[in-house]
Design a protein around this motif. Structure first.
Motif, PDB file in Angstrom:
ATOM      1  N   LYS A 231       8.098   0.365   6.614  1.00  0.00           N
ATOM      2  CA  LYS A 231       7.397  -0.421   7.636  1.00  0.00           C
ATOM      3  C   LYS A 231       5.873  -0.425   7.412  1.00  0.00           C
ATOM      4  CE  LYS A 231       6.607  -0.244  12.646  1.00  0.00           C
ATOM      5  NZ  LYS A 231       6.924   0.496  13.876  1.00  0.00           N
ATOM      6  N   LEU A 232       5.283  -1.576   7.547  1.00  0.00           N
ATOM      7  CA  LEU A 232       3.823  -1.760   7.456  1.00  0.00           C
ATOM      8  C   LEU A 232       3.246  -1.383   6.089  1.00  0.00           C
ATOM      9  CD1 LEU A 232       2.724  -0.413  10.982  1.00  0.00           C
ATOM     10  CD2 LEU A 232       3.192  -2.776  10.298  1.00  0.00           C
ATOM     11  N   ARG A 233       4.064  -1.512   5.040  1.00  0.00           N
ATOM     12  CA  ARG A 233       3.541  -1.286   3.690  1.00  0.00           C
ATOM     13  C   ARG A 233       3.350  -2.614   2.951  1.00  0.00           C
ATOM     14  NH1 ARG A 233       4.915   4.120   2.410  1.00  0.00           N
ATOM     15  NH2 ARG A 233       5.199   5.131   4.418  1.00  0.00           N
TER      16      ARG A 233
ATOM     17  N   GLY B  12       8.136  -5.241   9.489  1.00  0.00           N
ATOM     18  CA  GLY B  12       8.378  -4.403  10.661  1.00  0.00           C
ATOM     19  C   GLY B  12       9.354  -3.282  10.382  1.00  0.00           C
ATOM     20  N   GLY B  13      10.042  -3.329   9.245  1.00  0.00           N
ATOM     21  CA  GLY B  13      10.981  -2.282   8.867  1.00  0.00           C
ATOM     22  C   GLY B  13      11.038  -2.199   7.359  1.00  0.00           C
ATOM     23  N   SER B  14      11.852  -1.305   6.857  1.00  0.00           N
ATOM     24  CA  SER B  14      11.942  -1.119   5.411  1.00  0.00           C
ATOM     25  C   SER B  14      12.511  -2.375   4.742  1.00  0.00           C
ATOM     26  CB  SER B  14      12.839   0.086   5.107  1.00  0.00           C
ATOM     27  OG  SER B  14      12.978   0.245   3.719  1.00  0.00           O
TER      28      SER B  14
ATOM     29  N   ARG C 274       0.844  -1.197   0.000  1.00  0.00           N
ATOM     30  CA  ARG C 274       0.000   0.000   0.000  1.00  0.00           C
ATOM     31  C   ARG C 274       0.877   1.243   0.000  1.00  0.00           C
ATOM     32  NH1 ARG C 274      -2.296   1.152   6.118  1.00  0.00           N
ATOM     33  NH2 ARG C 274      -0.418   0.513   7.233  1.00  0.00           N
ATOM     34  N   LEU C 275       0.236   2.380  -0.263  1.00  0.00           N
ATOM     35  CA  LEU C 275       0.971   3.618  -0.499  1.00  0.00           C
ATOM     36  C   LEU C 275       1.551   4.215   0.776  1.00  0.00           C
ATOM     37  CD1 LEU C 275       1.739   5.748  -2.639  1.00  0.00           C
ATOM     38  CD2 LEU C 275      -0.459   6.863  -2.173  1.00  0.00           C
ATOM     39  N   ALA C 276       0.786   4.175   1.856  1.00  0.00           N
ATOM     40  CA  ALA C 276       1.224   4.853   3.084  1.00  0.00           C
ATOM     41  C   ALA C 276       0.870   3.997   4.294  1.00  0.00           C
ATOM     42  CB  ALA C 276       0.564   6.232   3.194  1.00  0.00           C
ATOM     43  N   ASN C 277       1.455   4.311   5.405  1.00  0.00           N
ATOM     44  CA  ASN C 277       1.209   3.510   6.602  1.00  0.00           C
ATOM     45  C   ASN C 277       0.729   4.326   7.782  1.00  0.00           C
ATOM     46  OD1 ASN C 277       3.479   4.830   7.385  1.00  0.00           O
ATOM     47  ND2 ASN C 277       4.572   3.022   8.134  1.00  0.00           N
ATOM     48  N   ASN C 278       0.236   5.532   7.508  1.00  0.00           N
ATOM     49  CA  ASN C 278      -0.229   6.372   8.607  1.00  0.00           C
ATOM     50  C   ASN C 278      -1.604   5.928   9.073  1.00  0.00           C
ATOM     51  OD1 ASN C 278      -1.061   7.202   6.058  1.00  0.00           O
ATOM     52  ND2 ASN C 278      -1.567   9.255   6.770  1.00  0.00           N
ATOM     53  N   GLY C 279      -1.652   4.793   9.734  1.00  0.00           N
ATOM     54  CA  GLY C 279      -2.921   4.279  10.247  1.00  0.00           C
ATOM     55  C   GLY C 279      -2.946   2.769  10.161  1.00  0.00           C
ATOM     56  N   ASP C 280      -4.028   2.209  10.651  1.00  0.00           N
ATOM     57  CA  ASP C 280      -4.172   0.762  10.645  1.00  0.00           C
ATOM     58  C   ASP C 280      -4.257   0.238   9.215  1.00  0.00           C
ATOM     59  OD1 ASP C 280      -4.224   0.921  13.385  1.00  0.00           O
ATOM     60  OD2 ASP C 280      -6.425   0.859  13.516  1.00  0.00           O
ATOM     61  N   ALA C 281      -3.799  -0.985   9.060  1.00  0.00           N
ATOM     62  CA  ALA C 281      -3.909  -1.656   7.756  1.00  0.00           C
ATOM     63  C   ALA C 281      -5.015  -2.689   7.846  1.00  0.00           C
ATOM     64  CB  ALA C 281      -2.585  -2.325   7.400  1.00  0.00           C
ATOM     65  N   GLN C 282      -6.041  -2.487   7.044  1.00  0.00           N
ATOM     66  CA  GLN C 282      -7.176  -3.410   7.038  1.00  0.00           C
ATOM     67  C   GLN C 282      -7.386  -3.844   5.599  1.00  0.00           C
ATOM     68  OE1 GLN C 282      -8.990  -0.220   8.769  1.00  0.00           O
ATOM     69  NE2 GLN C 282      -9.004  -1.016  10.864  1.00  0.00           N
ATOM     70  N   LEU C 283      -6.951  -5.054   5.323  1.00  0.00           N
ATOM     71  CA  LEU C 283      -6.982  -5.526   3.951  1.00  0.00           C
ATOM     72  C   LEU C 283      -7.819  -6.795   3.828  1.00  0.00           C
ATOM     73  CD1 LEU C 283      -3.675  -4.671   4.574  1.00  0.00           C
ATOM     74  CD2 LEU C 283      -3.769  -4.743   2.084  1.00  0.00           C
TER      75      LEU C 283
END
Ligand SMILES: [Ca+2]
Ligand SMILES: [Ca+2]
Length: 541
Positions: free
Chosen positions: A274-276, A253-255, A149-158
């Motif tokens: 992280k988290l993308r 957990g990281g890049s 996904r494009l950004a990680n500013n928030g929860d990931a709900q896929l």
């Protein structure tokens, strides 16, 4: 003692189920567990998603020295582009897919029928903007999927849908295709920066919890949803697996390196912060879905982890070609049977799987019957199987049709094909007749008169039975005709006598001709044969 490769799955299992601390401890835990396992000679269990040595479910997309593939070699990525040379052990893979990238119209939900889904191109929050999806299936029916996904500013709900039927967007904002029982939905959620994570696996069962006649009350506890929850597990580690290891998901957990073109909202291109990045897997066999073929799949983002959440973003693509198809060829030969009263037709041909799904329940019938060697009951993609048979016919000219039918093992589609062939048997009605004659003086009506006695044999020299056999003499006098029917190869006598009424030749000869007519069996036509002989009257023979 087990090899290191054989021990890897068991170690991985233990780590997967270990506490967050031990998971994060990484190498130390591996080393300690490896030493312990080597010491006791543990035989590792090979089943399960996180323990499957086919694939690295490790939170990155790059194939490492650990057992199994990862996305970069599965998808054939090299130098930032994919699709060149895939080296994975998978049976089918797709990705990375970035288009068509659509947005669900507000209010669209997973529980709804596909004809109720709507899409448009309104903007979505960057955290809900899915950028690529990918999937791969292995021969052991473990299905891996992933997305970034494009950004990680928030929860990931896929969510990841695997549809049995082909599903695709229509230009008018609707979707074509429909759900089938067995469609799979995997929801993965990585919340609070990856510290509260869960996975849920649902199966589409249809409205009213599968009782889609709208009158049957669902079983107690089943609820009324059109999807049934098969697996649910929460965890505080980045890797979340259910206790039976049927379904797992993990994020980074990281890049980590992006093997495909990827530019995050912020940060350098070619890296997934992280988290993308998300990858997961489900064991279809454990869910009794091992025989399903998934024609399409989708990655989506959702407004919350609830099954009733609004859907945000979707990328949709074909996954497995699930088209069952069959072909059949046929040829035949016909020959008159030795008895000459019927025709034996032998036929043969080949049934082939010309589709993209394995075939089961392969059957072949002939409208005249007589299939003696049927084709194989199962045909893998591209495989062919011979068949043969024979039947008896009362006709020289024959035509018959075979029908081959089968069912797609994964698509559950019934398919059939027909082939006809004609063949004509060669009939040769034929007869022969010979003739002897002798002259005698007989007292006829108080006068001494020359009488010619004749006899001979009529034979069936063809390959069909003869009927309506009739023998005549141009001088008349047939007293003992042959029988009216003659089997193939049979000979029958005839005889008669007459009084010659003229003298022929210098020494006086009496000449007569017998003619035989007959009808060949199997409507093969009439035939005649003749024999002529002269008997000298002087001297009497
Ligand atoms: Ca991986
Ligand atoms: Ca590897």
């Amino acid at each position: 003692m087990k090899t290191l490769r054989e021990l890897v799955p068991a170690i991985h299992t233990l780590i997967c189920r270990a506490s967050p601390r031990s998971f994060k401890a990484g190498g130390l835990v591996w080393a300690a567990l490896l030493a312990a396992l080597l010491a006791v000679g543990v035989t590792p269990a090979r089943a399960g998603v996180s323990t499957n040595v086919d694939f690295e479910l490790d939170g990155n997309a790059v194939n490492s020295g650990a057992a199994g593939d990862d996305w970069d070699n599965v998808l054939g990525c090299s130098g930032g582009t994919c699709g060149s040379t895939a080296t994975g052990g998978d049976t089918i893979h797709v990705g990375p897919i970035a288009e068509p990238h659509l947005r669900f119209t507000q209010g669209t939900k997973d529980e709804e029928r596909i004809d109720q889904w709507r899409w448009d191109l309104h903007g979505t929050p960057d955290k809900s903007t899915i950028t690529d999806i990918y999937a791969a299936r292995y021969s052991n029916n473990i299905l891996y999927f992933g997305a970034d996904r494009l950004a990680n500013n928030g929860d990931a709900q896929l969510g990841f849908w695997f549809f049995r039927n082909a599903v695709s967007p229509n230009a008018d904002g609707t979707f074509s295709g429909s759900h089938a029982v067995g469609d799979l939905l995997v929801l993965v959620n990585f919340l609070k920066g990856g510290s509260v994570n869960n996975i849920q696996v649902f199966k589409w069962v249809g409205e009213n919890n599968g009782n889609n006649d709208d009158t049957t009350v669902p079983a107690p506890g089943a609820g009324n949803s059109s999807v049934q929850l098969l697996v649910s597990q929460s965890n505080t580690t980045l890797l979340v697996c259910d206790p039976l290891d049927i379904a797992c998901a993990i994020t980074n957990g990281g890049s980590v390196v992006a093997p495909w073109p990827y530019t995050p909202k912020s940060g350098p291109s070619g890296f997934l912060p992280k988290l993308r990045f998300f990858e997961g897997g489900v064991d279809l066999n454990a869910l009794n879905l091992g025989n399903e073929c998934f024609a399409s799949f989708a990655g989506e983002t959702r407004s919350s982890q609830s099954i009733t959440a609004e859907l945000k973003d979707i990328i949709l693509h074909a996954f497995q070609p699930c088209n069952a198809a069959i072909s059949v060829t046929k040829q035949c030969t016909a020959a008159v049977v030795p008895g000459g009263t019927s025709v034996n037709v032998t036929f043969n041909g080949q049934v082939c799987n010309t589709g993209t799904d394995d075939l089961g329940s392969v059957l072949l019938t002939d409208d005249k019957g007589g299939v003696t060697t049927p084709p194989s009951g199962t045909l893998a993609i591209g495989a062919c199987s011979n068949y043969s048979g024979s039947y008896t016919s009362p006709s020289l000219v024959n035509s018959d049709t075979v029908t081959a039918s089968a069912t797609g093992v994964n698509s559950h589609t019934n398919v059939s094909a027909q082939a006809s062939a004609g063949c004509t048997a060669v009939a040769s009605p034929s007869c022969s007749v010979n003739k002897n004659c002798a002259t005698h003086l007989v007292l006829d009506n108080s006068k001494l008169t020359v009488q010619v006695n004749f006899d001979g044999q009529v034979c069936n020299t063809g390959n069909v039975a003869l009927s309506n056999v009739a023998l005549s003499n141009d001088q008349l006098g047939v007293t003992s005709p042959p029988p009216s029917t003659l089997a193939v190869g049979a000979c029958e006598p005839y005889s008669g006598s007459y009084f010659p009424t003229s003298l022929g030749g210098s020494s006086g000869t009496a000449s007569d001709t017998v003619t035989v007519t007959a009808d060949g069996a199997l409507n093969s036509g009439s035939k005649s044969c003749t024999a002529t002989q002269s008997c000298n009257l002087c001297p009497l023979q």
